[in-house]
Motif scaffolding. Structure first.
Motif, PDB file in Angstrom:
ATOM      1  N   THR A  47       3.344  -8.177   7.577  1.00 21.81           N
ATOM      2  CA  THR A  47       3.252  -6.728   7.466  1.00 21.81           C
ATOM      3  C   THR A  47       3.403  -6.320   6.013  1.00 21.81           C
ATOM      4  O   THR A  47       4.032  -7.032   5.222  1.00 21.81           O
ATOM      5  CB  THR A  47       4.315  -6.057   8.364  1.00 21.81           C
ATOM      6  N   LYS A  49       3.943  -3.047   3.116  1.00 22.19           N
ATOM      7  CA  LYS A  49       4.394  -1.685   2.881  1.00 22.19           C
ATOM      8  C   LYS A  49       4.074  -1.271   1.461  1.00 22.19           C
ATOM      9  O   LYS A  49       3.999  -2.101   0.554  1.00 22.19           O
ATOM     10  CB  LYS A  49       5.901  -1.565   3.143  1.00 22.19           C
ATOM     11  N   PHE A  92       6.496  -3.223   9.748  1.00 24.02           N
ATOM     12  CA  PHE A  92       7.416  -2.253   9.178  1.00 24.02           C
ATOM     13  C   PHE A  92       7.536  -1.047  10.095  1.00 24.02           C
ATOM     14  O   PHE A  92       6.549  -0.521  10.606  1.00 24.02           O
ATOM     15  CB  PHE A  92       6.951  -1.820   7.780  1.00 24.02           C
ATOM     16  N   ASN A  99      13.415   0.024   4.118  1.00 23.97           N
ATOM     17  CA  ASN A  99      12.469  -1.028   4.471  1.00 23.97           C
ATOM     18  C   ASN A  99      12.914  -1.640   5.790  1.00 23.97           C
ATOM     19  O   ASN A  99      13.448  -2.743   5.847  1.00 23.97           O
ATOM     20  CB  ASN A  99      12.405  -2.093   3.374  1.00 23.97           C
ATOM     21  N   LEU A 325      -2.156  -1.615   5.139  1.00 25.81           N
ATOM     22  CA  LEU A 325      -1.232  -0.588   4.673  1.00 25.81           C
ATOM     23  C   LEU A 325      -1.812   0.792   4.958  1.00 25.81           C
ATOM     24  O   LEU A 325      -1.133   1.686   5.459  1.00 25.81           O
ATOM     25  CB  LEU A 325      -0.972  -0.767   3.168  1.00 25.81           C
TER      26      LEU A 325
END
Length: 677
Positions: A47, A49, A92, A99, A325
């Motif tokens: 994942t 971010k 996330f 986070n 993202l």
């Protein structure tokens, strides 16, 4: 049962065919992260971010790793967290300040907090060891909803975890949950779940069943959709914007992959498009106006019609997964556990205002209905219908001035071509001469003739339209035959008719003349045939001036008038002459004889003689007139001698009439010794 927001679902789907973005060119750039320190075990979930943070989990490992990177794409602050079971997926969690990593393992779901020093446990969302399952149930997919985290299990259950508690279990599905996604628009909250190989369930918390309060935010199944018995779903993703309720489903047949684009409308799923993907398919991700397919060595961008919009460069290793993202930034992982950070840029061109395009395409597929535009031309454009013009902005063509055939504006001086009967002068259409169907430069220079005013011959040399030979122009400016009674005439002889004015009252003779049919006469005022009055079959000059009657056996012509012959009377109901009763030489009806000395006897249905001295009677004892009005008078309905007169000696004789003996009394009247017989 109350349904909230149903109308919105119908309206919102309409948008799917009116999103006019077409990605004409895609440009991919990528950078590989260094110093990541991964083992050789395959990364099965990752994942990404925006703060430059990546989290991963590897196959058959309970360790979750997270790291940071800067614009140099060098990994730093690599931290690990050991879970109680093998990691299945990481993503996330929705948090702007922290986070938070949603970590799913075989028996639990946890929120982990990745900080500068370590990865720590933030929350335990669920644990299969704490519920009543009698078998080991592995998590298959998860998604974040407004209420919490939805988790799908391999036994078909979907659980809604909210504030560390299983808030609700969806138990309609009995097969493995292939995919989940959630959509929230205003008050409409829908969950879409692919169940097993071919079924999709739709859940809505806007349904409030009887006996439940609005505060209960549980979801209820509102529909299910069986895609096909031959479908074997392996992926189920959300595509497009929330408002469109569009999804993509990937099905595998042996080594062949098929993409199904579906949309949800009116509480049902509908199949929009099906097309084949390459057999090196790895993964898929849906975006607003297109979707990306991860293949073994490259990335391909498709629109929702299955058209390829762009491709990345190929890589030497093989891709294993990717994670997005946002619309333009994503990451990939290859079979060597290399992580690449990608940025995609593209230029867009809207669908032309004058047509409809499918999602992800600028190519016109049809012209909007009720837009005054014709079908697509050879240049793939929707041109305005004649009599309308394109203002360059509006989808609907605007009507021209009534005198214009084509135009570039609404006024009478915006004409580009004219309707028949007009010619163009400085953008304005002026009327042609009545004889012209079309004309140019001047109103009386014809290009074609107005044949609605009778047959006219076009002279191209001088642009005239005169009546055809042997036709004359009448006061109404219509070209007609020289013989007024003709509808059409011989082009070489205007007096010879080819057809008459009409077939009802006119007859064309063998001599090519038009005459009135029997029962009609020529009216000099209208110069047309008018019907004769009954019972004339021929008349002249007027409807009542007869020349012959309809039946010469019963009718007779007297002084240009038709009447019944002697011995016949006019029956008013049939308007025919009927014979008088027998013995009646004259009558007014079937029951009224007008013959001298006879009356109609109803009982015998015959005419009988009146009493002696009666010249007319209605019965044997009712005289209506006497034989001699000077010497006789009616008294008590019978005739007798007037004052000063008397009858002679009564004498009797028998007179034979028509073979029947009739007894007649001969009366002799004697006056002043003079016998009057």
């Amino acid at each position: 049962m109350k349904k909230i927001g149903k109308g919105k679902q119908i309206l919102l789907f309409i948008i799917i065919q009116n999103i006019f973005i077409y990605c004409q060119s895609f440009s991919f750039t990528s950078n590989t992260l260094t110093s990541t320190s991964f083992s050789t075990d395959k990364i099965i979930s990752a994942t990404y971010k925006s703060a430059g943070v990546v989290a991963t989990c590897q196959q058959n490992m309970s360790v979750i790793k997270a790291l940071s990177f800067s614009n140099t794409y060098t990994a730093s602050n690599v931290k690990s967290y050991s879970s109680s079971g093998n990691c299945i997926s990481v993503q996330f969690y929705q948090s702007a300040t922290q986070n938070l990593i949603l970590s799913i393992s075989q028996q639990s779901g946890k929120l982990l907090n990745y900080g500068s020093n370590q990865i720590s446990l933030y929350n335990t969302l669920f644990s299969t060891s704490s519920n009543t399952y009698t078998q080991t149930v592995s998590v298959y997919s998860s998604v974040q909803s407004q209420e919490g985290i939805l988790v799908g299990f391999s036994n078909g259950e979907i659980k809604n975890y909210f504030q560390n508690v299983n808030h609700q279990t969806f138990n309609n599905c009995t097969n493995q949950v292939i995919g989940l996604w959630y959509s929230q628009i205003d008050s409409v909250n829908l969950v879409f779940a692919a169940c097993g190989a071919s079924t999709i369930f739709i859940y809505d918390k806007s349904i409030i069943p009887t006996g439940h309060s609005v505060q209960q935010t549980t979801f209820y199944a509102i529909s299910s959709y069986q895609i096909s018995n031959n479908v074997n779903l392996i992926k189920f993703i959300k595509m497009g914007v929330d408002a469109n309720y569009t999804c993509g489903a990937v099905s595998k047949y042996g080594s062949t992959y098929k993409m199904l684009v579906l949309y949800y409308s009116s509480n049902a799923f509908n199949l929009y498009k099906t097309f084949t993907l390459n057999n090196d398919f790895v993964d898929i991700y849906g975006l607003t106006n297109y979707f990306m397919v991860l293949q073994q060595n490259l990335i391909t961008v498709f629109n929702f019609d299955g058209n390829i919009l762009g491709q990345s460069q190929t890589i030497s290793n093989q891709f294993t997964l990717f994670s997005f993202l946002d619309e333009t930034n994503f990451m990939t992982v290859d079979n060597q556990n290399n992580i690449q950070i990608w940025t995609v840029t593209f230029s867009t061109t809207p669908c032309p205002y004058y047509c409809k395009c499918l999602l992800g395409s600028s190519i016109c597929t049809s012209c909007p209905s009720n837009s005054n535009r014709a079908s697509l031309d050879i240049n793939n454009k929707c041109l305005c219908n004649p009599g309308f013009y394109d203002d360059g902005v509006s989808q609907i063509c605007i009507i021209c001035h009534s005198s214009c055939k084509t135009c570039n504006g609404p006024n009478d001086n915006n004409c580009q071509s004219c309707q028949d009967g007009y010619f163009l002068v400085s953008g304005q259409c002026q009327q042609c001469d009545y004889s012209c169907q079309t004309c140019q430069n001047t109103n009386n220079f014809c290009l074609s003739c107005n044949q609605s005013l009778g047959p006219r011959t076009f002279n191209a040399a001088n642009g005239t339209c005169l009546c055809t030979l042997n036709y004359i122009e009448n006061q109404n400016k219509i070209c007609s035959c020289t013989n007024d009674y003709c509808l059409t005439c011989n082009p070489l002889d205007g007096f010879q008719c080819q057809s008459c004015k009409n077939d009802t009252s006119w007859n064309l003779t063998p001599y090519k003349k038009c005459e009135c049919k029997d029962g009609f006469y020529l009216d000099q005022t209208s110069n047309d045939c008018k019907r004769c009055s009954f019972p004339c079959i021929k008349c002249i000059g007027s409807s009542t001036r007869c020349k012959s009657c309809k039946n010469t056996q019963t009718w007779q012509l007297v002084n240009n008038s038709c009447s019944c012959k002697v011995g016949y009377y006019l029956d008013q109901s049939s308007q025919e002459c009927q014979a008088c009763p027998s013995l009646c030489s004259e009558c007014n009806s079937s029951t009224q004889c007008t013959s001298y000395g006879y009356y109609f006897d109803i009982s015998s249905n015959d005419c009988l003689p009146c009493p002696p001295l009666c010249s007319a009677c209605t019965s044997s004892n009712f005289c209506t007139s006497c034989k001699n009005s000077t010497s006789m008078q009616i008294f008590n309905n019978m005739c007798e001698c007037s004052s000063g007169f008397h009858l002679s000696q009564d004498q009797r004789n028998w007179i034979h009439q028509d073979g029947v003996q009739i007894k007649v009394k001969i009366l002799v009247i004697v006056l002043m010794d003079t016998i009057l017989i």
